[in-house]
Write an enzyme that holds these catalytic residues in place. Structure first.
Site, PDB file in Angstrom:
ATOM      1  N   THR A  43     -18.895  47.263 -18.107  1.00 53.36           N
ATOM      2  CA  THR A  43     -19.241  46.390 -16.973  1.00 53.36           C
ATOM      3  C   THR A  43     -19.538  47.170 -15.697  1.00 53.36           C
ATOM      4  OG1 THR A  43     -17.727  44.772 -17.945  1.00 53.36           O
ATOM      5  CG2 THR A  43     -18.459  44.355 -15.691  1.00 53.36           C
ATOM      6  N   PRO A  56     -20.921  46.612 -11.322  1.00 54.62           N
ATOM      7  CA  PRO A  56     -20.945  45.604 -10.259  1.00 54.62           C
ATOM      8  C   PRO A  56     -22.096  44.610 -10.436  1.00 54.62           C
ATOM      9  CG  PRO A  56     -20.559  47.783  -9.323  1.00 54.62           C
ATOM     10  CD  PRO A  56     -20.822  47.986 -10.785  1.00 54.62           C
ATOM     11  N   GLY A  68     -22.460  42.297 -16.086  1.00 55.05           N
ATOM     12  CA  GLY A  68     -21.258  42.061 -16.895  1.00 55.05           C
ATOM     13  C   GLY A  68     -21.662  41.469 -18.230  1.00 55.05           C
ATOM     14  N   GLU A  93     -12.509  43.238 -30.747  1.00 58.86           N
ATOM     15  CA  GLU A  93     -11.882  42.953 -29.448  1.00 58.86           C
ATOM     16  C   GLU A  93     -11.656  41.452 -29.271  1.00 58.86           C
ATOM     17  OE1 GLU A  93     -14.105  44.394 -26.056  1.00 58.86           O
ATOM     18  OE2 GLU A  93     -12.747  43.438 -24.631  1.00 58.86           O
ATOM     19  N   ARG A 139      17.399  21.359 -19.976  1.00 60.00           N
ATOM     20  CA  ARG A 139      17.306  20.757 -18.641  1.00 60.00           C
ATOM     21  C   ARG A 139      17.623  19.259 -18.726  1.00 60.00           C
ATOM     22  NH1 ARG A 139      17.163  21.887 -13.162  1.00 60.00           N
ATOM     23  NH2 ARG A 139      15.811  20.427 -12.075  1.00 60.00           N
ATOM     24  N   GLN A 146       9.839  10.682 -23.979  1.00 56.36           N
ATOM     25  CA  GLN A 146       8.766  10.701 -24.977  1.00 56.36           C
ATOM     26  C   GLN A 146       7.492  11.382 -24.464  1.00 56.36           C
ATOM     27  OE1 GLN A 146       6.540   7.209 -26.549  1.00 56.36           O
ATOM     28  NE2 GLN A 146       7.790   7.584 -28.357  1.00 56.36           N
ATOM     29  N   GLN A 183       4.065  22.952 -16.035  1.00 54.22           N
ATOM     30  CA  GLN A 183       4.391  21.573 -15.646  1.00 54.22           C
ATOM     31  C   GLN A 183       5.760  21.166 -16.210  1.00 54.22           C
ATOM     32  OE1 GLN A 183       2.413  20.120 -13.580  1.00 54.22           O
ATOM     33  NE2 GLN A 183       3.476  18.155 -13.425  1.00 54.22           N
ATOM     34  N   HIS A 224       8.230  23.073 -16.871  1.00 56.00           N
ATOM     35  CA  HIS A 224       9.290  23.801 -16.164  1.00 56.00           C
ATOM     36  C   HIS A 224       9.452  23.336 -14.713  1.00 56.00           C
ATOM     37  CE1 HIS A 224       9.211  26.495 -19.635  1.00 56.00           C
ATOM     38  NE2 HIS A 224      10.280  27.101 -19.167  1.00 56.00           N
ATOM     39  N   GLY A 246       9.375  22.967 -10.834  1.00 56.46           N
ATOM     40  CA  GLY A 246       9.301  24.003  -9.795  1.00 56.46           C
ATOM     41  C   GLY A 246       9.601  25.381 -10.329  1.00 56.46           C
TER      42      GLY A 246
END
Ligand code: FAD
Length: 388
Positions: free
Chosen positions: A132, A134, A137, A248, A274, A285, A343, A345, A347
Site C-alpha cells: 500500500t 499513500p 491501496g 492472508e 451480572r 429473553q 452492548q 457489557h 458501561g
C-alpha cells in the site's frame, strides 16, 4: 469457558498444538498485552519465544527451518491465541511473517529462502510486506514506487504506508513498479533491508485499534537494492502477490470468527454473572436471543471459512471468490458480534480493562485490510459475470 468447537478438519497433531498455543498465549501474551498496547509495540523477544515453541514455523517444511504441518495448524494457533484472551493486534505483530514468508517460499530461490525465511521462522529477524502507498491501496496495480535498473542494482524511489511491523522489521518485501507502464504486468517484488541507504521509516501511525502492532510509513529515496534481492522474475510480481492474498484473507477470516467466538464466550459469562432487577441478565429473553444471534453468525462464519480453507489446503485453484466470501462473511459476523458484546457489557464494555472493548476496536480494520469488503464483492461479482 469452552471455546473448543468440534473441528472435523483436524487430527491429534492439531489438538496437541492447541494446548501449546493456548499455554503460550496464557503465559506469554495475555498478562502483558495491556502494557504493549500502551507502548504501541510488541517486544522482539515474543517472536523468539514463539519460535522456540515451533509456532512461527507452522506450515513450513523442516528443510527451511519450519515445524511442518498444514494450513489448519496455523488456523488452530490463531483460534487458540484468541480463545485464551489474545488479540488480532498482537497476532499482526508476532505472526506478521504469515503474509511475507509464503510469498518468498512461492516465488523465491533456495538461496533467498535460506536468507529471508529461515531467520524469520527462528524468530531472529522480523519482516513486513509493503504494497500500500499513500495514493494506492485497493488499486494494487496503480502503485507508483518505481525501481529503475542500474547495472546489478535497482534504484528505488517512492513511499509506502500502513505497513504492519514496518517500524521493527529487519527487511521489507516491497512491491515496486518496474515496467514502463507499471500496472499488472509491470510489478516486481524486492526485499529491501533495514539500513540500506535511502530507505527510512518516515513515520509510525497512531491507530484506532491493533494498538500493540506498529504500523509504519516508509520512504525510499534513491535507494539502491541489489537485483539479487528481487523475488521472482522482473515484472512478474502481481500474480504471486494476488495468490498470496488468498492465504492472508483466510487467516483474517479465521481471526474474525475466533475473535467473535471469544466475544460470545465473554458475553455468555457476563450474562450469567451480572444481575439486574433481581435476576441474572441471562434470564432476559431479549439478551439470550441476542447471544443466540451472535453464536449463529459466528458458527456460520467458522464453518464456511473452514470449508474453504480445507479446499485451499488441498491446493485447489480458482478459490479467489470463495475466499472473498469467507472473508466478508467473517467480517460481517465479527462486526455484529463485537458491537453486541459491548452492548451486553453495558458501561463496562466501554472500559479498557474489559476485553470486549479491545476486540471492538481491533475488529474495525478487518473489512479494510487485506482487501476491503467492496473489493471482496468485486472479486465475487467478477466471477459471477465471467464469460457473459
Ligand atoms: C492497521 C492496518 C494495517 C495494514 N497493514 C498493511 C500491510 O502490512 N501492508 C500493506 O501493504 N498494506 C497494509 N494495510 C493497508 C490496507 O491493505 C489498505 O488500507 C486497504 O487495501 C485499502 O486501501 P486504501 O486504504 O488505500 O483505501 P482505498 O483503496 O482508497 O479505498 C477507499 C474506499 O473506497 C473503496 N473502493 C476503492 N476502490 C473501489 C472499487 N473499485 N469499487 C468499490 N469500492 C472501492 C474501498 O473499498 C474503500 O471503502 C494496512 C491497513 C491498516 C489500516
Amino acid at each position: 469457558m469452552g471455546a473448543v468447537v468440534p473441528n472435523p478438519y483436524i487430527d491429534d497433531s492439531h489438538r496437541q498444538l492447541a494446548e501449546t498455543a493456548r499455554g503460550f498465549a496464557r503465559d506469554q501474551i495475555v498478562p502483558y498485552l495491556p502494557d504493549w498496547e500502551r507502548a504501541g509495540l510488541i517486544p522482539r523477544d515474543l517472536s523468539r519465544q514463539a519460535a522456540e515453541l515451533g509456532l512461527l514455523g507452522l506450515g513450513y517444511p523442516p528443510e527451511v527451518g519450519g515445524s511442518g504441518g498444514d494450513f489448519f495448524h496455523v488456523m488452530t494457533l490463531i483460534e487458540e491465541i484468541l480463545a485464551a484472551g489474545g488479540s488480532i493486534g498482537v497476532m499482526s505483530g508476532v505472526l506478521g511473517h504469515g503474509i511475507v514468508s509464503p510469498l518468498i517460499m512461492a516465488a523465491g530461490t533456495d538461496e533467498q529462502i535460506e536468507r529471508w525465511v529461515r531467520p524469520v521462522l527462528a524468530g531472529e529477524q522480523l519482516c513486513a510486506l509493503a504494497i500500500t502507498e499513500p495514493g494506492a491501496g485497493s488499486d494494487v496495480a496503480g502503485i507508483a514506487t518505481r525501481a529503475v535498473r542500474d547495472g546489478d542494482h535497482y534504484v528505488v524511489d517512492g513511499e509506502k504506508t500502513f505497513i504492519s511491523n514496518g517500524v521493527r522489521a529487519d527487511f521489507v518485501l516491497t512491491a515496486v513498479a518496474t515496467g514502463d507502464g507499471g500496472g499488472h504486468h509491470g510489478l516486481s517484488l524486492l526485499v529491501i533491508e533495514k539500513g540500506t541507504p535511502g530507505f527510512e521509516v518516515s513515520g509510525s501511525l497512531d491507530k484506532m485499534g491493533w494498538l500493540c502492532s506498529d504500523t509504519a510509513m516508509l520512504s525510499f529515496d534513491g535507494c539502491r537494492v541489489p537485483v539479487d534481492n528481487r523475488i521472482g522474475d522482473e515484472n512478474a510480481g502481481f500474480r504471486p502477490a494476488m495468490r498470496n492474498f488468498e492465504g492472508e484473507r483466510l487467516i483474517m477470516a479465521t481471526q474474525c470468527y475466533a475473535t467473535a467466538q471469544r466475544c460470545v464466550d465473554l458475553s455468555r459469562r457476563y450474562l450469567q454473572e451480572r444481575e439486574a432487577f433481581g435476576a441474572p441478565l441471562a434470564s432476559q429473553q431479549v439478551l439470550r436471543h441476542k447471544l443466540a444471534e451472535m453464536a449463529r453468525r459466528t458458527d456460520v462464519a467458522r464453518e464456511y471459512t473452514r470449508r474453504v480453507a480445507d479446499r485451499y489446503r488441498a491446493g485447489e485453484d480458482g478459490l479467489a471468490s470463495q475466499v472473498a466470501m469467507a472473508k466478508n462473511t467473517a467480517v460481517e459476523a465479527l462486526d455484529f458480534v463485537v458491537d453486541a458484546a459491548v452492548q451486553i457489557h453495558g458501561g463496562y464494555g466501554y472500559i479498557r480493562e474489559f476485553e470486549v472493548e479491545r476486540h471492538y476496536r481491533d475488529a474495525r480494520v478487518m473489512g479494510i485490510g487485506g482487501g476491503t469488503v467492496e473489493i471482496m464483492n468485486e472479486i465475487i461479482a467478477k466471477q459471477l459475470f465471467a464469460g457473459t
